[in-house]
Write an enzyme that holds these catalytic residues in place. Structure first.
Site, PDB file in Angstrom:
ATOM      1  N   TYR A 173      49.556  51.217  40.254  1.00 29.91           N
ATOM      2  CA  TYR A 173      48.470  50.353  40.736  1.00 29.91           C
ATOM      3  C   TYR A 173      47.481  51.158  41.569  1.00 29.91           C
ATOM      4  CZ  TYR A 173      46.446  46.811  43.885  1.00 29.91           C
ATOM      5  OH  TYR A 173      45.587  46.035  44.630  1.00 29.91           O
ATOM      6  N   ASN A 217      37.325  41.567  39.540  1.00 30.08           N
ATOM      7  CA  ASN A 217      38.437  41.222  40.438  1.00 30.08           C
ATOM      8  C   ASN A 217      39.793  41.207  39.752  1.00 30.08           C
ATOM      9  OD1 ASN A 217      39.651  39.590  42.836  1.00 30.08           O
ATOM     10  ND2 ASN A 217      39.931  38.247  41.061  1.00 30.08           N
TER      11      ASN A 217
HETATM   12  N1  LIG Z   1      46.768  40.105  47.025  1.00 27.59           N
HETATM   13  C1  LIG Z   1      46.749  41.249  47.683  1.00 27.59           C
HETATM   14  O1  LIG Z   1      47.558  41.528  48.598  1.00 27.59           O
HETATM   15  C2  LIG Z   1      45.718  42.259  47.339  1.00 27.59           C
HETATM   16  C3  LIG Z   1      44.908  42.118  46.215  1.00 27.59           C
HETATM   17  N2  LIG Z   1      43.970  43.083  45.933  1.00 27.59           N
HETATM   18  C4  LIG Z   1      43.110  42.973  44.755  1.00 27.59           C
HETATM   19  O2  LIG Z   1      42.471  41.699  44.726  1.00 27.59           O
HETATM   20  C5  LIG Z   1      42.249  41.306  43.349  1.00 27.59           C
HETATM   21  C6  LIG Z   1      42.822  39.922  43.126  1.00 27.59           C
HETATM   22  O3  LIG Z   1      44.191  39.989  43.487  1.00 27.59           O
HETATM   23  P1  LIG Z   1      45.068  38.631  43.529  1.00 27.59           P
HETATM   24  O4  LIG Z   1      44.179  37.475  43.725  1.00 27.59           O
HETATM   25  O5  LIG Z   1      46.207  38.883  44.452  1.00 27.59           O
HETATM   26  O6  LIG Z   1      45.617  38.619  42.018  1.00 27.59           O
HETATM   27  P2  LIG Z   1      46.334  37.412  41.234  1.00 27.59           P
HETATM   28  O7  LIG Z   1      47.537  38.003  40.581  1.00 27.59           O
HETATM   29  O8  LIG Z   1      46.477  36.240  42.114  1.00 27.59           O
HETATM   30  O9  LIG Z   1      45.246  37.070  40.090  1.00 27.59           O
HETATM   31  C7  LIG Z   1      44.966  38.026  39.101  1.00 27.59           C
HETATM   32  C8  LIG Z   1      43.927  37.426  38.176  1.00 27.59           C
HETATM   33  O10 LIG Z   1      43.671  38.335  37.107  1.00 27.59           O
HETATM   34  C9  LIG Z   1      43.891  37.674  35.850  1.00 27.59           C
HETATM   35  N3  LIG Z   1      44.427  38.657  34.902  1.00 27.59           N
HETATM   36  C10 LIG Z   1      45.653  39.230  34.930  1.00 27.59           C
HETATM   37  N4  LIG Z   1      45.792  40.065  33.891  1.00 27.59           N
HETATM   38  C11 LIG Z   1      44.628  40.020  33.186  1.00 27.59           C
HETATM   39  C12 LIG Z   1      44.148  40.661  31.995  1.00 27.59           C
HETATM   40  N5  LIG Z   1      44.932  41.507  31.306  1.00 27.59           N
HETATM   41  N6  LIG Z   1      42.915  40.398  31.573  1.00 27.59           N
HETATM   42  C13 LIG Z   1      42.131  39.518  32.259  1.00 27.59           C
HETATM   43  N7  LIG Z   1      42.510  38.883  33.392  1.00 27.59           N
HETATM   44  C14 LIG Z   1      43.758  39.128  33.838  1.00 27.59           C
HETATM   45  C15 LIG Z   1      44.874  36.560  36.167  1.00 27.59           C
HETATM   46  O11 LIG Z   1      44.753  35.468  35.305  1.00 27.59           O
HETATM   47  P3  LIG Z   1      45.586  35.390  33.914  1.00 27.59           P
HETATM   48  O12 LIG Z   1      47.007  35.756  34.192  1.00 27.59           O
HETATM   49  O13 LIG Z   1      45.403  33.951  33.502  1.00 27.59           O
HETATM   50  O14 LIG Z   1      44.904  36.342  32.993  1.00 27.59           O
HETATM   51  C16 LIG Z   1      44.387  36.121  37.554  1.00 27.59           C
HETATM   52  O15 LIG Z   1      43.298  35.252  37.428  1.00 27.59           O
HETATM   53  C17 LIG Z   1      42.918  42.388  42.494  1.00 27.59           C
HETATM   54  O16 LIG Z   1      41.943  43.309  42.052  1.00 27.59           O
HETATM   55  C18 LIG Z   1      43.882  43.066  43.458  1.00 27.59           C
HETATM   56  O17 LIG Z   1      44.126  44.412  43.118  1.00 27.59           O
HETATM   57  C19 LIG Z   1      43.810  44.195  46.739  1.00 27.59           C
HETATM   58  C20 LIG Z   1      44.604  44.351  47.854  1.00 27.59           C
HETATM   59  C21 LIG Z   1      45.588  43.410  48.234  1.00 27.59           C
HETATM   60  C1  LIG Z   2      50.566  47.442  53.359  1.00 25.30           C
HETATM   61  C2  LIG Z   2      49.146  47.672  52.896  1.00 25.30           C
HETATM   62  C3  LIG Z   2      48.105  47.421  54.017  1.00 25.30           C
HETATM   63  C4  LIG Z   2      48.105  48.475  55.086  1.00 25.30           C
HETATM   64  C5  LIG Z   2      46.828  48.403  55.903  1.00 25.30           C
HETATM   65  O1  LIG Z   2      46.057  47.425  55.733  1.00 25.30           O
HETATM   66  O2  LIG Z   2      46.583  49.331  56.697  1.00 25.30           O
HETATM   67  C6  LIG Z   2      48.735  46.769  51.732  1.00 25.30           C
HETATM   68  C7  LIG Z   2      47.312  47.189  51.282  1.00 25.30           C
HETATM   69  C8  LIG Z   2      47.214  46.875  49.819  1.00 25.30           C
HETATM   70  C9  LIG Z   2      48.480  46.123  49.501  1.00 25.30           C
HETATM   71  C10 LIG Z   2      48.950  46.105  48.061  1.00 25.30           C
HETATM   72  C11 LIG Z   2      47.848  45.684  47.132  1.00 25.30           C
HETATM   73  O3  LIG Z   2      46.799  46.276  47.033  1.00 25.30           O
HETATM   74  C12 LIG Z   2      48.130  44.535  46.274  1.00 25.30           C
HETATM   75  C13 LIG Z   2      49.400  44.802  45.538  1.00 25.30           C
HETATM   76  C14 LIG Z   2      49.600  43.601  44.654  1.00 25.30           C
HETATM   77  C15 LIG Z   2      50.956  43.599  44.025  1.00 25.30           C
HETATM   78  O4  LIG Z   2      51.093  42.415  43.269  1.00 25.30           O
HETATM   79  C16 LIG Z   2      52.041  43.659  45.038  1.00 25.30           C
HETATM   80  C17 LIG Z   2      51.579  43.940  46.432  1.00 25.30           C
HETATM   81  C18 LIG Z   2      50.584  45.040  46.525  1.00 25.30           C
HETATM   82  C19 LIG Z   2      51.212  46.335  46.110  1.00 25.30           C
HETATM   83  C20 LIG Z   2      50.108  45.129  47.977  1.00 25.30           C
HETATM   84  C21 LIG Z   2      51.236  45.578  48.939  1.00 25.30           C
HETATM   85  C22 LIG Z   2      50.725  45.797  50.365  1.00 25.30           C
HETATM   86  C23 LIG Z   2      49.530  46.760  50.421  1.00 25.30           C
HETATM   87  C24 LIG Z   2      49.916  48.151  50.013  1.00 25.30           C
END
Ligand SMILES: NC(=O)C1=CN([C@@H]2O[C@H](COP(=O)(O)OP(=O)(O)OC[C@H]3O[C@@H](n4cnc5c(N)ncnc54)[C@H](OP(=O)(O)O)[C@@H]3O)[C@@H](O)[C@H]2O)C=CC1
Ligand SMILES: C[C@H](CCC(=O)O)[C@H]1CC[C@H]2[C@@H]3C(=O)C[C@@H]4C[C@H](O)CC[C@]4(C)[C@H]3CC[C@]12C
Length: 283
Positions: free
Chosen positions: A178, A114
């Site tokens: 990303y 994750n």
């Molecule tokens: N939020 C959103 O809108 C969306 C999220 N996602 C995906 O969901 C997942 C979780 O996202 P989200 O909860 O928003 O992320 P967050 O930024 O809230 O959390 C990221 C986590 O990853 C850890 N992390 C960051 N860098 C590293 C590293 N180099 N090595 C190990 N751990 C690391 C951070 O902890 P620490 O900094 O302490 O290492 C933290 O626990 C991701 O894969 C993201 O791509 C997908 C679509 C949309």
């Molecule tokens: C706008 C998109 C959703 C459209 C749809 O559901 O049809 C979002 C889908 C994924 C989002 C991005 C994502 O994967 C997480 C990123 C985390 C970064 O910290 C910043 C935001 C994101 C680029 C986020 C932005 C919206 C989406 C593209």
């Protein structure tokens, strides 16, 4: 788009939506009781919420991230919520990362990949080194942990859960580095799933395709720009766990219009093994 396609695609979407949602009703929280689960990126956001759901279900949880102080608080909360056990391993995950040893001494049932490295939500700036670094954190470390955990997962008939994004299935603007890392996850794990199927490897791979979720980092980066409200991370976390426990190939959260055409591409992947001649499951 022809008249037939305008009728067929929404109809297909409705049929698939029915299949998708009806399967979810088979989930029971006790499926995770006593299971040994690693959640990466669990110091905050969706990963933190997954740890809490797993704890409530009585799983043995090992959480990883870089910030030990935050992980310690998550572990304490997991114990309060009823986890079978709760442990942490802190450190940066990269391509040479091995799956954390402590939990593996007793085996592993589910690996939830994750974590995500920091990126920007704006026009691509040409920084190739940033893409290289993000590929290492968001993709190669997932591959390395999978390779390291696979013997244990084969022994338990376990599951790999890969957290990806709609930006890993569809090209959105402002997410170039990303998005590249998330597309790589789809290519690697969807192809690996086909090989597991051909070789009768009893390890499931669930790819989770998430829309915009209300985590601090995502809201901070994109809320001002997006015309949509983010979905709740708590519910998102539970849907990911359900999909992994039910051994689903893909989990979409939230259900949006961009999902319907994607389902056709997902089906296309199912046809790929029929393109090859096999002798005893090998080429
Ligand atoms: N939020 C959103 O809108 C969306 C999220 N996602 C995906 O969901 C997942 C979780 O996202 P989200 O909860 O928003 O992320 P967050 O930024 O809230 O959390 C990221 C986590 O990853 C850890 N992390 C960051 N860098 C590293 C590293 N180099 N090595 C190990 N751990 C690391 C951070 O902890 P620490 O900094 O302490 O290492 C933290 O626990 C991701 O894969 C993201 O791509 C997908 C679509 C949309
Ligand atoms: C706008 C998109 C959703 C459209 C749809 O559901 O049809 C979002 C889908 C994924 C989002 C991005 C994502 O994967 C997480 C990123 C985390 C970064 O910290 C910043 C935001 C994101 C680029 C986020 C932005 C919206 C989406 C593209």
């Amino acid at each position: 788009m022809g008249r037939l396609q305008k009728i067929l695609i929404p109809f297909l979407g409705l049929v698939l939506a029915f299949c998708f949602y009806s399967a979810r009703e088979n989930f029971k929280p006790e499926m995770l009781k006593g299971k040994r689960v690693i959640v990466t990126g669990a110091s905050t956001g969706i990963g933190e919420q997954m740890a809490y759901h797993l704890a409530r279900m009585g799983a043995h949880v090992l959480v990883t991230a870089r910030t030990e102080a935050k992980l310690q608080k998550v572990v304490e909360r997991c114990r309060e919520l009823g986890a079978g056990s709760a442990q942490l391993v802190s450190g940066t995950l990269s391509h040479h990362t091995l799956t954390p040893a402590p939990l593996l001494s007793g085996g592993l049932d589910m690996l939830i990949l994750n974590h995500v490295g920091k990126s920007y939500f704006s026009y691509f700036d040409g920084d190739v080194r940033h893409i290289q670094k993000l590929l290492d954190i968001n993709f190669l470390s997932y591959v390395a942990m999978t390779v390291s955990a696979l013997p244990m997962l084969k022994q338990s008939g376990g599951s790999i859960v890969v957290v990806s994004s709609m930006a890993g299935k569809v090209g959105f603007p402002f997410t170039v580095p990303y998005s590249a890392t998330k597309f790589a996850l789809d290519g690697f794990f969807s192809s690996l799933r086909q090989e597991f199927s051909i070789q009768n490897v009893n390890v499931s791979i669930t790819l989770c395709i998430l829309s915009f979720i209300d985590t601090e980092s995502a809201v901070r980066a994109a809320a001002d720009v997006l015309q949509m409200s983010p979905a709740p991370k708590e519910e998102c976390a539970l849907e990911i766990i359900k999909g992994g426990a039910l051994r689903q190939r893909e989990v979409y959260y939230k259900y949006t219009l961009t999902k319907i055409p994607l389902l056709l591409r997902d089906w296309a992947a199912e046809l790929t093994p029929s393109l090859f001649h096999f002798r005893n499951n090998s080429l």
